[in-house]
Motif scaffolding. Structure first.
Motif, PDB file in Angstrom:
ATOM      1  N   PHE A  37       0.831  -1.199   0.000  1.00 12.40           N
ATOM      2  CA  PHE A  37       0.000   0.000   0.000  1.00 12.40           C
ATOM      3  C   PHE A  37       0.870   1.256   0.000  1.00 12.40           C
ATOM      4  O   PHE A  37       0.613   2.176  -0.763  1.00 12.40           O
ATOM      5  CB  PHE A  37      -0.940  -0.011   1.199  1.00 12.40           C
ATOM      6  N   CYS A  89      -5.176   3.041  -5.567  1.00 14.58           N
ATOM      7  CA  CYS A  89      -4.638   2.072  -4.596  1.00 14.58           C
ATOM      8  C   CYS A  89      -5.731   1.387  -3.780  1.00 14.58           C
ATOM      9  O   CYS A  89      -5.482   0.912  -2.676  1.00 14.58           O
ATOM     10  CB  CYS A  89      -3.642   2.760  -3.664  1.00 14.58           C
ATOM     11  N   ARG A  90      -6.927   1.318  -4.311  1.00 12.19           N
ATOM     12  CA  ARG A  90      -8.038   0.713  -3.576  1.00 12.19           C
ATOM     13  C   ARG A  90      -7.790  -0.754  -3.253  1.00 12.19           C
ATOM     14  O   ARG A  90      -8.074  -1.215  -2.151  1.00 12.19           O
ATOM     15  CB  ARG A  90      -9.337   0.851  -4.357  1.00 12.19           C
ATOM     16  N   GLN A  91      -7.289  -1.497  -4.198  1.00  8.22           N
ATOM     17  CA  GLN A  91      -7.046  -2.929  -3.985  1.00  8.22           C
ATOM     18  C   GLN A  91      -6.003  -3.144  -2.889  1.00  8.22           C
ATOM     19  O   GLN A  91      -6.181  -3.981  -2.007  1.00  8.22           O
ATOM     20  CB  GLN A  91      -6.595  -3.572  -5.283  1.00  8.22           C
ATOM     21  N   GLU A  92      -4.927  -2.375  -2.917  1.00  7.50           N
ATOM     22  CA  GLU A  92      -3.890  -2.480  -1.900  1.00  7.50           C
ATOM     23  C   GLU A  92      -4.415  -2.067  -0.529  1.00  7.50           C
ATOM     24  O   GLU A  92      -4.087  -2.673   0.486  1.00  7.50           O
ATOM     25  CB  GLU A  92      -2.672  -1.622  -2.273  1.00  7.50           C
ATOM     26  N   ASN A  93      -5.251  -1.031  -0.499  1.00  6.75           N
ATOM     27  CA  ASN A  93      -5.841  -0.562   0.745  1.00  6.75           C
ATOM     28  C   ASN A  93      -6.746  -1.634   1.356  1.00  6.75           C
ATOM     29  O   ASN A  93      -6.719  -1.874   2.563  1.00  6.75           O
ATOM     30  CB  ASN A  93      -6.615   0.736   0.516  1.00  6.75           C
ATOM     31  N   THR A  94      -7.531  -2.293   0.529  1.00  9.36           N
ATOM     32  CA  THR A  94      -8.406  -3.360   1.004  1.00  9.36           C
ATOM     33  C   THR A  94      -7.583  -4.517   1.580  1.00  9.36           C
ATOM     34  O   THR A  94      -7.920  -5.057   2.640  1.00  9.36           O
ATOM     35  CB  THR A  94      -9.309  -3.866  -0.145  1.00  9.36           C
ATOM     36  N   ALA A  95      -6.513  -4.881   0.906  1.00 12.51           N
ATOM     37  CA  ALA A  95      -5.648  -5.960   1.394  1.00 12.51           C
ATOM     38  C   ALA A  95      -5.017  -5.578   2.730  1.00 12.51           C
ATOM     39  O   ALA A  95      -4.926  -6.408   3.651  1.00 12.51           O
ATOM     40  CB  ALA A  95      -4.564  -6.271   0.366  1.00 12.51           C
ATOM     41  N   LYS A 143      -6.233  -3.446   4.994  1.00 12.49           N
ATOM     42  CA  LYS A 143      -7.289  -3.464   6.015  1.00 12.49           C
ATOM     43  C   LYS A 143      -7.602  -4.894   6.451  1.00 12.49           C
ATOM     44  O   LYS A 143      -7.758  -5.161   7.645  1.00 12.49           O
ATOM     45  CB  LYS A 143      -8.559  -2.809   5.481  1.00 12.49           C
ATOM     46  N   ASP A 144      -7.696  -5.816   5.491  1.00 17.08           N
ATOM     47  CA  ASP A 144      -7.976  -7.214   5.823  1.00 17.08           C
ATOM     48  C   ASP A 144      -6.884  -7.799   6.710  1.00 17.08           C
ATOM     49  O   ASP A 144      -7.166  -8.524   7.664  1.00 17.08           O
ATOM     50  CB  ASP A 144      -8.123  -8.049   4.556  1.00 17.08           C
ATOM     51  N   CYS A 145      -5.645  -7.470   6.409  1.00 19.48           N
ATOM     52  CA  CYS A 145      -4.512  -7.949   7.210  1.00 19.48           C
ATOM     53  C   CYS A 145      -4.589  -7.391   8.630  1.00 19.48           C
ATOM     54  O   CYS A 145      -4.428  -8.133   9.603  1.00 19.48           O
ATOM     55  CB  CYS A 145      -3.207  -7.547   6.547  1.00 19.48           C
TER      56      CYS A 145
END
Length: 67
Positions: free
Chosen positions: A1, A16-22, A24-26
């Motif tokens: 991210f 960077c939405r996909q990286e941000n989601t990953a 947050k999940d972590c």
């Protein structure tokens, strides 16, 4: 991210939405883990005890991401 944000600049919100989601999940995985919570709590209480005994704050550790 972080790398995505540095490379993208002001458009990071969109790109960077996909990286941000990953990310947050972590983080949610760690925050909801009871053993990790207890480990953090024990470390905090240890540092607080040292501070109360000495009056000297411990320097914070620098975070180095595992890239």
């Amino acid at each position: 991210f972080t790398k995505c944000c540095q490379e993208t600049g002001i458009l990071m919100v969109v790109k960077c939405r996909q990286e941000n989601t990953a990310l947050k999940d972590c983080l949610v995985g760690y925050y909801s883990d009871p053993s990790f919570y207890e480990e953090c709590k024990a470390e905090y209480l240890k540092q607080r005890e040292e501070y109360r005994a000495t009056g000297i704050k411990k320097k914070r550790q620098k975070f180095t991401p595992n890239v």
